[in-house]
Design an enzyme around this catalytic site. Structure first.
Site, PDB file in Angstrom:
ATOM      1  CB  SER A  29      -0.955   0.006   1.205  1.00  0.00           C
ATOM      2  OG  SER A  29      -0.236  -0.142   2.419  1.00  0.00           O
ATOM      3  N   GLY A  63      -1.997  -4.290   1.009  1.00  0.00           N
ATOM      4  CA  GLY A  63      -2.164  -5.478   1.839  1.00  0.00           C
ATOM      5  C   GLY A  63      -1.244  -6.626   1.494  1.00  0.00           C
ATOM      6  CG  ASN A  92       0.928  -5.246   4.545  1.00  0.00           C
ATOM      7  OD1 ASN A  92       0.309  -4.510   5.305  1.00  0.00           O
ATOM      8  ND2 ASN A  92       1.024  -4.998   3.244  1.00  0.00           N
ATOM      9  CG  ASP A 173      -2.923   4.581   8.326  1.00  0.00           C
ATOM     10  OD1 ASP A 173      -2.042   5.466   8.310  1.00  0.00           O
ATOM     11  OD2 ASP A 173      -3.225   3.923   7.320  1.00  0.00           O
ATOM     12  CG  HIS A 176      -0.933   3.842   4.510  1.00  0.00           C
ATOM     13  ND1 HIS A 176      -1.709   3.211   5.467  1.00  0.00           N
ATOM     14  CD2 HIS A 176      -0.488   2.876   3.671  1.00  0.00           C
ATOM     15  CE1 HIS A 176      -1.738   1.912   5.212  1.00  0.00           C
ATOM     16  NE2 HIS A 176      -1.009   1.693   4.124  1.00  0.00           N
TER      17      HIS A 176
END
Length: 200
Positions: A29, A63, A92, A173, A176
């Site tokens: 991502s 993801g 991830n 979050d 990012h």
């Protein structure tokens, strides 16, 4: 006369064509412009920075883990035939607490696949949030160092280097980067990428 014109154009274009590179960014991502418009992401900005001489293809998937990337990479290599593969995976795995030896094996396997396909590889590292603990975080970062040394590929140690502690440059979050931070990611990648695209 017409032949001479074509010859002159060919000679003028030859230096540019000799160094043209097809660059595939294979990431998660962070490279897929999560939470942003595609044109705001660092991969699209990289294309703008390089201009029309080189082609940048974004094969990133939000993801994605290293296991998923390893399963997906052979098809991408066959379809895209990159001169350079920018490998940006592993974040991830770390966020999910997956075994680091498996992450290392998967990254190594992807580097080997790309090299066998004739691509030069640039490995991009990441870091984990501090709540994962200093021990796990340090071992996570070391995976990238080990893979880069083992396969003798250049490494960008941290995609978000220089602003990793500035929460104002991250989305809600905390993982990012926002649009304003994307040019800084390009600047982190370019010094290691430039020697790879200068070779043909």
């Amino acid at each position: 006369m017409l032949y001479r014109c074509f010859l002159l154009v060919a000679l003028l274009l030859a230096p540019h064509l000799a160094h043209a590179a097809r660059i595939v960014v294979f990431g998660d991502s962070l490279s897929a412009a999560y939470g942003l418009r595609p044109e705001q992401g660092w991969v699209r900005l990289l294309q703008q920075q390089l201009g029309s001489t080189h082609q940048v293809v974004n094969s990133s998937l939000s993801g994605e883990t290293t296991a998923g990337g390893l399963a997906r990479l052979p098809a991408v290599l066959r379809q895209q035939r990159p001169d350079v593969l920018i490998l940006e995976l592993g974040g991830n795995d770390g966020l999910r607490g997956l075994p680091l030896p498996a992450m290392q094996d998967n990254l190594s396997a992807m580097v080997r696949l790309a090299q066998r396909a004739g691509a030069r590889v640039l490995l991009i590292g990441m870091a984990l949030p501090p709540n994962y603990g200093p021990d796990y975080g340090a071992k996570f970062r070391q995976v990238y160092d080990k893979v880069a040394r083992r396969h003798k590929v250049p490494l960008v140690p941290l995609l978000v280097a220089g602003f990793e502690q500035d929460l104002a440059l991250f989305q809600g979050d905390g993982i990012h980067p926002v649009a304003e931070a994307q040019p800084r990611m390009v600047r982190n990648v370019l010094p290691a990428l430039t020697p790879l695209i200068a070779r043909k």
